[in-house]
Scaffold this motif. Structure first.
Motif, mmCIF file in Angstrom:
data_model
loop_
_atom_site.group_PDB
_atom_site.id
_atom_site.type_symbol
_atom_site.label_atom_id
_atom_site.label_comp_id
_atom_site.label_asym_id
_atom_site.label_seq_id
_atom_site.Cartn_x
_atom_site.Cartn_y
_atom_site.Cartn_z
ATOM 1 N N PRO A 194 -5.212 13.626 -1.916
ATOM 2 C CA PRO A 194 -5.361 14.036 -3.311
ATOM 3 C C PRO A 194 -6.515 13.279 -3.976
ATOM 4 O O PRO A 194 -6.924 12.219 -3.523
ATOM 5 C CB PRO A 194 -4.034 13.649 -3.955
ATOM 6 C CG PRO A 194 -3.590 12.455 -3.184
ATOM 7 C CD PRO A 194 -4.078 12.688 -1.770
ATOM 8 N N SER A 195 -6.974 13.835 -5.075
ATOM 9 C CA SER A 195 -8.083 13.221 -5.794
ATOM 10 C C SER A 195 -7.597 12.012 -6.601
ATOM 11 O O SER A 195 -6.428 11.927 -7.004
ATOM 12 C CB SER A 195 -8.743 14.229 -6.737
ATOM 13 O OG SER A 195 -7.896 14.497 -7.842
ATOM 14 N N GLY A 253 -7.061 10.146 -1.392
ATOM 15 C CA GLY A 253 -8.050 10.624 -0.441
ATOM 16 C C GLY A 253 -9.444 10.706 -1.039
ATOM 17 O O GLY A 253 -10.359 11.211 -0.407
ATOM 18 N N GLU A 254 -9.596 10.223 -2.266
ATOM 19 C CA GLU A 254 -10.865 10.320 -2.988
ATOM 20 C C GLU A 254 -12.033 9.827 -2.148
ATOM 21 O O GLU A 254 -11.941 8.800 -1.488
ATOM 22 C CB GLU A 254 -10.793 9.501 -4.284
ATOM 23 C CG GLU A 254 -12.008 9.629 -5.166
ATOM 24 C CD GLU A 254 -12.199 11.020 -5.731
ATOM 25 O OE1 GLU A 254 -13.350 11.508 -5.721
ATOM 26 O OE2 GLU A 254 -11.212 11.638 -6.184
ATOM 27 N N LYS A 303 0.860 -1.191 0.000
ATOM 28 C CA LYS A 303 0.000 0.000 0.000
ATOM 29 C C LYS A 303 0.892 1.236 0.000
ATOM 30 O O LYS A 303 1.764 1.383 0.850
ATOM 31 C CB LYS A 303 -0.909 0.026 1.219
ATOM 32 C CG LYS A 303 -1.749 1.297 1.310
ATOM 33 C CD LYS A 303 -2.798 1.242 2.401
ATOM 34 C CE LYS A 303 -2.219 1.519 3.743
ATOM 35 N NZ LYS A 303 -3.227 1.691 4.798
ATOM 36 N N ILE A 304 0.656 2.099 -0.981
ATOM 37 C CA ILE A 304 1.323 3.389 -1.037
ATOM 38 C C ILE A 304 0.248 4.420 -0.711
ATOM 39 O O ILE A 304 -0.613 4.715 -1.529
ATOM 40 C CB ILE A 304 1.951 3.651 -2.419
ATOM 41 C CG1 ILE A 304 2.950 2.535 -2.768
ATOM 42 C CG2 ILE A 304 2.623 5.025 -2.443
ATOM 43 C CD1 ILE A 304 3.456 2.578 -4.200
ATOM 44 N N ASP A 305 0.286 4.938 0.495
ATOM 45 C CA ASP A 305 -0.786 5.795 0.995
ATOM 46 C C ASP A 305 -0.452 7.258 0.760
ATOM 47 O O ASP A 305 0.463 7.805 1.372
ATOM 48 C CB ASP A 305 -1.002 5.525 2.485
ATOM 49 C CG ASP A 305 -2.309 6.071 2.991
ATOM 50 O OD1 ASP A 305 -2.927 6.903 2.285
ATOM 51 O OD2 ASP A 305 -2.728 5.672 4.089
ATOM 52 N N LEU A 306 -1.205 7.875 -0.143
ATOM 53 C CA LEU A 306 -1.014 9.300 -0.447
ATOM 54 C C LEU A 306 -2.064 10.182 0.218
ATOM 55 O O LEU A 306 -1.962 11.410 0.161
ATOM 56 C CB LEU A 306 -1.079 9.531 -1.961
ATOM 57 C CG LEU A 306 -0.066 8.766 -2.817
ATOM 58 C CD1 LEU A 306 -0.254 9.125 -4.287
ATOM 59 C CD2 LEU A 306 1.352 9.029 -2.369
ATOM 60 N N ALA A 307 -3.080 9.567 0.821
ATOM 61 C CA ALA A 307 -4.190 10.330 1.398
ATOM 62 C C ALA A 307 -3.701 11.242 2.523
ATOM 63 O O ALA A 307 -3.024 10.791 3.444
ATOM 64 C CB ALA A 307 -5.257 9.378 1.935
ATOM 65 N N ILE A 308 -4.031 12.524 2.409
ATOM 66 C CA ILE A 308 -3.684 13.458 3.480
ATOM 67 C C ILE A 308 -4.928 13.999 4.168
ATOM 68 O O ILE A 308 -4.868 14.411 5.317
ATOM 69 C CB ILE A 308 -2.774 14.615 2.993
ATOM 70 C CG1 ILE A 308 -3.401 15.374 1.833
ATOM 71 C CG2 ILE A 308 -1.409 14.078 2.599
ATOM 72 C CD1 ILE A 308 -2.625 16.605 1.406
#
Length: 132
Positions: free
Chosen positions: A49-50, A116-117, A39-44
Protein backbone atom coordinates in the motif's frame (compact mmCIF):
# COMPACT_ATOMS: atom_id res chain seq x y z
CA UNK A 1 -15.60 -8.53 14.52
CA UNK A 2 -14.48 -4.90 14.85
CA UNK A 3 -16.78 -2.56 12.94
CA UNK A 4 -14.84 0.73 12.77
CA UNK A 5 -11.27 1.93 12.70
CA UNK A 6 -8.14 -0.03 11.91
CA UNK A 7 -8.68 -3.76 11.49
CA UNK A 8 -4.99 -4.72 11.52
CA UNK A 9 -4.60 -6.10 15.04
CA UNK A 10 -0.92 -5.14 15.37
CA UNK A 11 -1.57 -1.50 14.46
CA UNK A 12 -4.72 -1.32 16.60
CA UNK A 13 -2.81 -2.69 19.61
CA UNK A 14 0.10 -0.26 19.19
CA UNK A 15 -2.25 2.72 18.92
CA UNK A 16 -4.27 1.59 21.93
CA UNK A 17 -1.11 1.27 24.02
CA UNK A 18 0.26 4.75 23.18
CA UNK A 19 0.58 7.32 25.94
CA UNK A 20 1.15 11.04 25.62
CA UNK A 21 4.39 11.77 23.69
CA UNK A 22 4.91 8.13 22.63
CA UNK A 23 5.88 7.81 18.97
CA UNK A 24 5.25 5.53 16.01
CA UNK A 25 6.59 5.74 12.47
CA UNK A 26 5.20 5.01 9.04
CA UNK A 27 7.84 4.26 6.47
CA UNK A 28 8.45 3.54 2.85
CA UNK A 29 9.64 0.14 1.65
CA UNK A 30 13.30 1.03 2.09
CA UNK A 31 13.31 2.63 5.55
CA UNK A 32 15.85 0.87 7.79
CA UNK A 33 14.21 -0.28 11.01
CA UNK A 34 16.47 -0.42 14.06
CA UNK A 35 16.95 -3.77 15.76
CA UNK A 36 14.54 -4.17 18.64
CA UNK A 37 11.86 -1.85 17.22
CA UNK A 38 8.59 -3.57 16.35
CA UNK A 39 8.00 -3.77 12.59
CA UNK A 40 4.46 -4.02 11.28
CA UNK A 41 4.96 -4.95 7.64
CA UNK A 42 2.04 -4.06 5.37
CA UNK A 43 4.00 -4.10 2.10
CA UNK A 44 2.54 -6.53 -0.42
CA UNK A 45 4.29 -5.23 -3.53
CA UNK A 46 6.30 -2.21 -4.59
CA UNK A 47 4.07 0.86 -4.11
CA UNK A 48 1.28 -1.09 -2.41
CA UNK A 49 0.00 0.00 0.00
CA UNK A 50 0.98 3.62 -0.44
CA UNK A 51 2.47 5.68 2.37
CA UNK A 52 -0.24 8.34 2.19
CA UNK A 53 -3.06 5.79 2.31
CA UNK A 54 -1.68 4.29 5.52
CA UNK A 55 -0.94 7.72 7.00
CA UNK A 56 -4.54 8.84 6.46
CA UNK A 57 -5.95 5.68 8.06
CA UNK A 58 -3.66 6.01 11.09
CA UNK A 59 -4.50 9.71 11.49
CA UNK A 60 -8.20 8.82 11.67
CA UNK A 61 -7.47 6.61 14.69
CA UNK A 62 -4.63 8.44 16.48
CA UNK A 63 -4.43 11.76 18.32
CA UNK A 64 -1.22 13.35 17.01
CA UNK A 65 0.44 16.45 18.43
CA UNK A 66 3.60 16.42 16.32
CA UNK A 67 4.72 14.93 13.03
CA UNK A 68 8.39 14.63 12.08
CA UNK A 69 9.63 14.44 8.50
CA UNK A 70 13.06 14.43 6.90
CA UNK A 71 14.09 17.88 5.64
CA UNK A 72 15.03 16.25 2.33
CA UNK A 73 11.38 15.60 1.46
CA UNK A 74 11.05 19.30 0.62
CA UNK A 75 13.35 19.05 -2.40
CA UNK A 76 13.28 15.34 -3.27
CA UNK A 77 9.55 14.59 -2.92
CA UNK A 78 7.52 17.83 -2.74
CA UNK A 79 4.32 16.17 -3.95
CA UNK A 80 4.43 13.74 -1.03
CA UNK A 81 5.08 16.64 1.36
CA UNK A 82 2.00 18.40 0.00
CA UNK A 83 -0.07 15.23 0.54
CA UNK A 84 1.21 14.94 4.13
CA UNK A 85 0.42 18.59 4.85
CA UNK A 86 -3.10 18.05 3.48
CA UNK A 87 -3.61 15.00 5.70
CA UNK A 88 -2.53 16.70 8.92
CA UNK A 89 -4.82 19.02 10.82
CA UNK A 90 -3.81 22.49 11.93
CA UNK A 91 -3.04 21.62 15.57
CA UNK A 92 -0.54 18.91 14.58
CA UNK A 93 2.93 20.51 14.53
CA UNK A 94 5.14 19.63 11.59
CA UNK A 95 8.87 19.38 12.35
CA UNK A 96 11.71 18.80 9.88
CA UNK A 97 15.02 17.14 10.75
CA UNK A 98 17.77 15.69 8.60
CA UNK A 99 17.21 12.19 7.23
CA UNK A 100 20.17 10.94 9.29
CA UNK A 101 18.62 12.39 12.46
CA UNK A 102 15.28 10.88 11.43
CA UNK A 103 16.84 7.40 11.19
CA UNK A 104 18.43 7.86 14.64
CA UNK A 105 15.06 8.93 16.08
CA UNK A 106 13.53 5.62 14.95
CA UNK A 107 15.21 4.00 17.97
CA UNK A 108 12.67 5.88 20.12
CA UNK A 109 9.46 4.74 18.40
CA UNK A 110 7.15 2.01 19.67
CA UNK A 111 6.68 0.58 16.17
CA UNK A 112 7.36 1.22 12.49
CA UNK A 113 4.59 0.51 10.01
CA UNK A 114 6.27 -0.47 6.73
CA UNK A 115 4.37 0.32 3.54
CA UNK A 116 5.17 -0.58 -0.05
CA UNK A 117 5.83 3.07 -0.90
CA UNK A 118 8.57 3.53 -3.47
CA UNK A 119 9.20 7.29 -3.45
CA UNK A 120 12.04 9.00 -1.58
CA UNK A 121 11.68 10.28 1.99
CA UNK A 122 8.12 8.97 2.39
CA UNK A 123 8.56 8.46 6.10
CA UNK A 124 7.00 10.11 9.13
CA UNK A 125 7.22 9.88 12.89
CA UNK A 126 3.97 10.64 14.71
CA UNK A 127 4.04 11.76 18.34
CA UNK A 128 0.95 10.91 20.31
CA UNK A 129 -1.13 13.68 21.78
CA UNK A 130 -3.72 13.47 24.51
CA UNK A 131 -7.48 13.74 24.12
CA UNK A 132 -8.09 15.96 27.15
Amino acid sequence: MKKHGILNSDIAKVLTDLGHTDKIAIGDAGLPIPEGVKKIDLAISLSDPSFIKILKVVLEDMKVEEAILAEEIKTHNPSQLKAVESALIEEERLVFISHEAFKRELKNVKAVIRTGEATPYSNIILQSGVLF
